[in-house]
Design a protein around this motif. Structure first.
Motif, PDB file in Angstrom:
ATOM      1  N   VAL A  11       1.196  -1.385  -0.071  1.00 50.60           N
ATOM      2  CA  VAL A  11      -0.434  -0.026  -0.023  1.00 50.60           C
ATOM      3  C   VAL A  11       1.031   0.944  -0.142  1.00 50.60           C
ATOM      4  O   VAL A  11       1.482   1.185   0.940  1.00 50.60           O
ATOM      5  N   THR A  12       1.085   1.842  -1.140  1.00 49.02           N
ATOM      6  CA  THR A  12       1.547   3.001  -1.070  1.00 49.02           C
ATOM      7  C   THR A  12       0.884   3.878  -0.399  1.00 49.02           C
ATOM      8  O   THR A  12      -0.259   4.402  -0.601  1.00 49.02           O
ATOM      9  N   GLY A  13       1.467   4.851   0.079  1.00 46.55           N
ATOM     10  CA  GLY A  13       1.019   6.031   1.318  1.00 46.55           C
ATOM     11  C   GLY A  13       0.213   5.394   1.934  1.00 46.55           C
ATOM     12  O   GLY A  13      -1.107   6.651   2.111  1.00 46.55           O
ATOM     13  N   GLY A  14       0.863   4.278   2.367  1.00 46.56           N
ATOM     14  CA  GLY A  14       0.015   3.892   3.766  1.00 46.56           C
ATOM     15  C   GLY A  14      -0.161   4.291   5.064  1.00 46.56           C
ATOM     16  O   GLY A  14      -0.780   4.239   6.449  1.00 46.56           O
ATOM     17  N   GLY A  15       0.423   5.343   5.283  1.00 43.30           N
ATOM     18  CA  GLY A  15       0.608   6.124   6.538  1.00 43.30           C
ATOM     19  C   GLY A  15      -0.154   6.656   7.374  1.00 43.30           C
ATOM     20  O   GLY A  15      -0.772   6.710   8.611  1.00 43.30           O
ATOM     21  N   ARG A  16      -1.441   7.323   6.781  1.00 44.71           N
ATOM     22  CA  ARG A  16      -2.452   8.671   6.792  1.00 44.71           C
ATOM     23  C   ARG A  16      -3.468   8.185   6.213  1.00 44.71           C
ATOM     24  O   ARG A  16      -3.245   7.059   4.681  1.00 44.71           O
ATOM     25  N   GLY A  17      -4.824   8.621   6.305  1.00 43.42           N
ATOM     26  CA  GLY A  17      -5.807   8.588   5.615  1.00 43.42           C
ATOM     27  C   GLY A  17      -6.181   7.284   5.173  1.00 43.42           C
ATOM     28  O   GLY A  17      -6.496   6.418   5.621  1.00 43.42           O
ATOM     29  N   ILE A  18      -6.838   7.203   3.636  1.00 41.58           N
ATOM     30  CA  ILE A  18      -7.697   6.181   3.240  1.00 41.58           C
ATOM     31  C   ILE A  18      -5.812   5.231   2.774  1.00 41.58           C
ATOM     32  O   ILE A  18      -6.679   3.750   3.154  1.00 41.58           O
ATOM     33  N   GLY A  19      -4.806   5.437   2.625  1.00 39.51           N
ATOM     34  CA  GLY A  19      -4.185   4.571   2.541  1.00 39.51           C
ATOM     35  C   GLY A  19      -4.101   3.625   3.936  1.00 39.51           C
ATOM     36  O   GLY A  19      -4.123   2.479   3.703  1.00 39.51           O
ATOM     37  N   ARG A  20      -3.750   4.381   5.060  1.00 32.94           N
ATOM     38  CA  ARG A  20      -3.529   3.421   6.506  1.00 32.94           C
ATOM     39  C   ARG A  20      -4.856   3.273   6.261  1.00 32.94           C
ATOM     40  O   ARG A  20      -5.002   1.852   7.159  1.00 32.94           O
ATOM     41  N   ALA A  21      -6.292   3.710   6.101  1.00 34.96           N
ATOM     42  CA  ALA A  21      -7.492   2.152   6.402  1.00 34.96           C
ATOM     43  C   ALA A  21      -7.567   1.148   5.744  1.00 34.96           C
ATOM     44  O   ALA A  21      -7.725  -0.148   6.243  1.00 34.96           O
ATOM     45  N   ILE A  22      -7.168   1.565   4.603  1.00 41.25           N
ATOM     46  CA  ILE A  22      -6.986   0.091   4.046  1.00 41.25           C
ATOM     47  C   ILE A  22      -5.667  -0.560   4.006  1.00 41.25           C
ATOM     48  O   ILE A  22      -5.984  -2.027   4.376  1.00 41.25           O
ATOM     49  N   ALA A  23      -4.629  -0.577   5.254  1.00 40.69           N
ATOM     50  CA  ALA A  23      -3.809  -1.013   5.371  1.00 40.69           C
ATOM     51  C   ALA A  23      -4.191  -1.781   6.794  1.00 40.69           C
ATOM     52  O   ALA A  23      -3.681  -2.792   6.605  1.00 40.69           O
ATOM     53  N   GLU A  24      -4.908  -1.102   7.274  1.00 42.88           N
ATOM     54  CA  GLU A  24      -5.555  -1.643   8.676  1.00 42.88           C
ATOM     55  C   GLU A  24      -6.802  -2.673   8.309  1.00 42.88           C
ATOM     56  O   GLU A  24      -6.508  -3.938   9.146  1.00 42.88           O
ATOM     57  N   ARG A  25      -6.876  -2.614   7.600  1.00 40.18           N
ATOM     58  CA  ARG A  25      -8.411  -3.609   7.010  1.00 40.18           C
ATOM     59  C   ARG A  25      -7.967  -4.596   6.425  1.00 40.18           C
ATOM     60  O   ARG A  25      -7.829  -5.952   6.787  1.00 40.18           O
ATOM     61  N   PHE A  26      -6.781  -4.781   5.374  1.00 40.46           N
ATOM     62  CA  PHE A  26      -6.070  -5.623   5.162  1.00 40.46           C
ATOM     63  C   PHE A  26      -5.363  -6.993   6.008  1.00 40.46           C
ATOM     64  O   PHE A  26      -5.363  -7.528   5.827  1.00 40.46           O
ATOM     65  N   ALA A  27      -4.428  -6.143   7.142  1.00 40.56           N
ATOM     66  CA  ALA A  27      -3.791  -6.314   8.477  1.00 40.56           C
ATOM     67  C   ALA A  27      -4.926  -7.258   8.685  1.00 40.56           C
ATOM     68  O   ALA A  27      -4.480  -8.780   9.396  1.00 40.56           O
ATOM     69  N   ARG A  28      -5.930  -7.080   9.068  1.00 46.55           N
ATOM     70  CA  ARG A  28      -7.216  -7.568   9.477  1.00 46.55           C
ATOM     71  C   ARG A  28      -7.751  -9.287   9.067  1.00 46.55           C
ATOM     72  O   ARG A  28      -8.256  -9.466   9.690  1.00 46.55           O
ATOM     73  N   ASP A  29      -7.489  -9.116   7.501  1.00 43.78           N
ATOM     74  CA  ASP A  29      -8.237  -9.892   6.659  1.00 43.78           C
ATOM     75  C   ASP A  29      -6.797 -10.563   6.279  1.00 43.78           C
ATOM     76  O   ASP A  29      -7.084 -11.620   5.962  1.00 43.78           O
ATOM     77  N   GLY A  30      -5.628 -11.188   7.416  1.00 49.02           N
ATOM     78  CA  GLY A  30      -4.929 -12.307   7.333  1.00 49.02           C
ATOM     79  C   GLY A  30      -3.108 -11.797   5.884  1.00 49.02           C
ATOM     80  O   GLY A  30      -3.073 -12.308   6.154  1.00 49.02           O
TER      81      GLY A  30
END
Length: 254
Positions: A11-30
């Motif tokens: 996830v590029t630009g994953g530290g904040r905002g939409i990227g952060r939410a995507i990273a968190e969701r992907f991690a929850r999904d394994g």
């Protein structure tokens, strides 16, 4: 079993905002989640620590986009870091990092134009190009576009043009990589309450009301609204969806 168990996601630009939410969701999904950041290492490190504390797997590394060689530097760093989690390769690429540009036609400078295209178009193009030997069959490419591609907004036409270019990029990737079972789709958010919009939206009741009234669902977007769509596109449930621009504006200006 989680939807993304065994998958490696970038996830590029994953530290904040939409990227952060995507990273968190992907991690929850394994998924094992690789998060890039340009300058804000503290936000990225805090995100990684939070994911790990919840039992997920993630790592962050700096990858400032917008200069020649940025994609090669990104993948070199990725290859080094991912080795501690897997044998290499990537299953999901989310081109989320982007440059906002609030200049109209009259005020646009050549330097600003070059910068926004370098970050928003050239970088994702070469990130995917150099990912091809790493991208596993059946993989997913998710580009974060924008609802401005279907709205006339002359005040940000340079930015909008970059997102239009990404829609075309998505279409061609779907055709090119389809024989490998790789899907390519764009998510096109509308107004979302993120740090990028904080200076004019967050805490501004008038702006919030204005955009809420222009939206069928009568509110502005949240990062998790977009992350949940990305989770679907990353999963096997989306296996028959490709070459699409998914409107994620909540029904803005219908």
């Amino acid at each position: 079993m989680n939807a993304l168990d065994g998958k490696v996601a970038l996830v590029t630009g994953g530290g904040r905002g939409i990227g952060r939410a995507i990273a968190e969701r992907f991690a929850r999904d394994g998924a094992i989640v690789a998060i890039t950041y340009a300058r804000n290492s503290a936000a990225a490190d805090e995100l990684v620590e939070g994911i790990r504390a919840r039992g997920g797997r993630a790592f962050a590394f700096q990858a400032e986009l917008g200069t020649h060689g940025d994609a090669q530097r990104l993948w070199d760093a990725f290859d080094k870091e991912v080795a501690q989690y897997s044998s290499g390769g990537v299953d999901i690429i989310v081109n989320n990092a982007g440059e906002g540009l609030y200049q109209d036609l009259e005020s646009m400078t050549e330097d600003a134009f070059d910068r926004v295209y370098a970050v928003n178009v050239r970088a994702p193009f070469f990130i995917v190009q150099q990912a091809l030997p790493r991208l596993r069959d059946g993989g997913r490419i998710i580009n974060i576009g924008s609802g401005v591609t279907r709205l006339a907004m002359p005040s940000i036409m340079g930015y909008g043009a970059t997102k239009g270019a990404m829609d075309v990029f998505t279409l061609n990737l779907a055709e090119l990589l389809g024989p490998r079972g790789v899907t390519a789709n764009t998510i096109a958010p509308g107004i979302v309450d993120t740090d990028m919009n904080a200076d004019w939206l967050r805490g501004n009741a008038e702006a919030d009301e204005h955009w809420s009234e222009r939206t069928a669902l009568r509110r502005v977007g949240r990062p998790d609204d977009i992350a949940d769509i990305a989770a679907f596109l990353a999963s096997d449930d989306s296996r028959w969806v490709t070459a699409q621009v998914i409107d994620a504006t909540g029904g803005t200006d219908l």
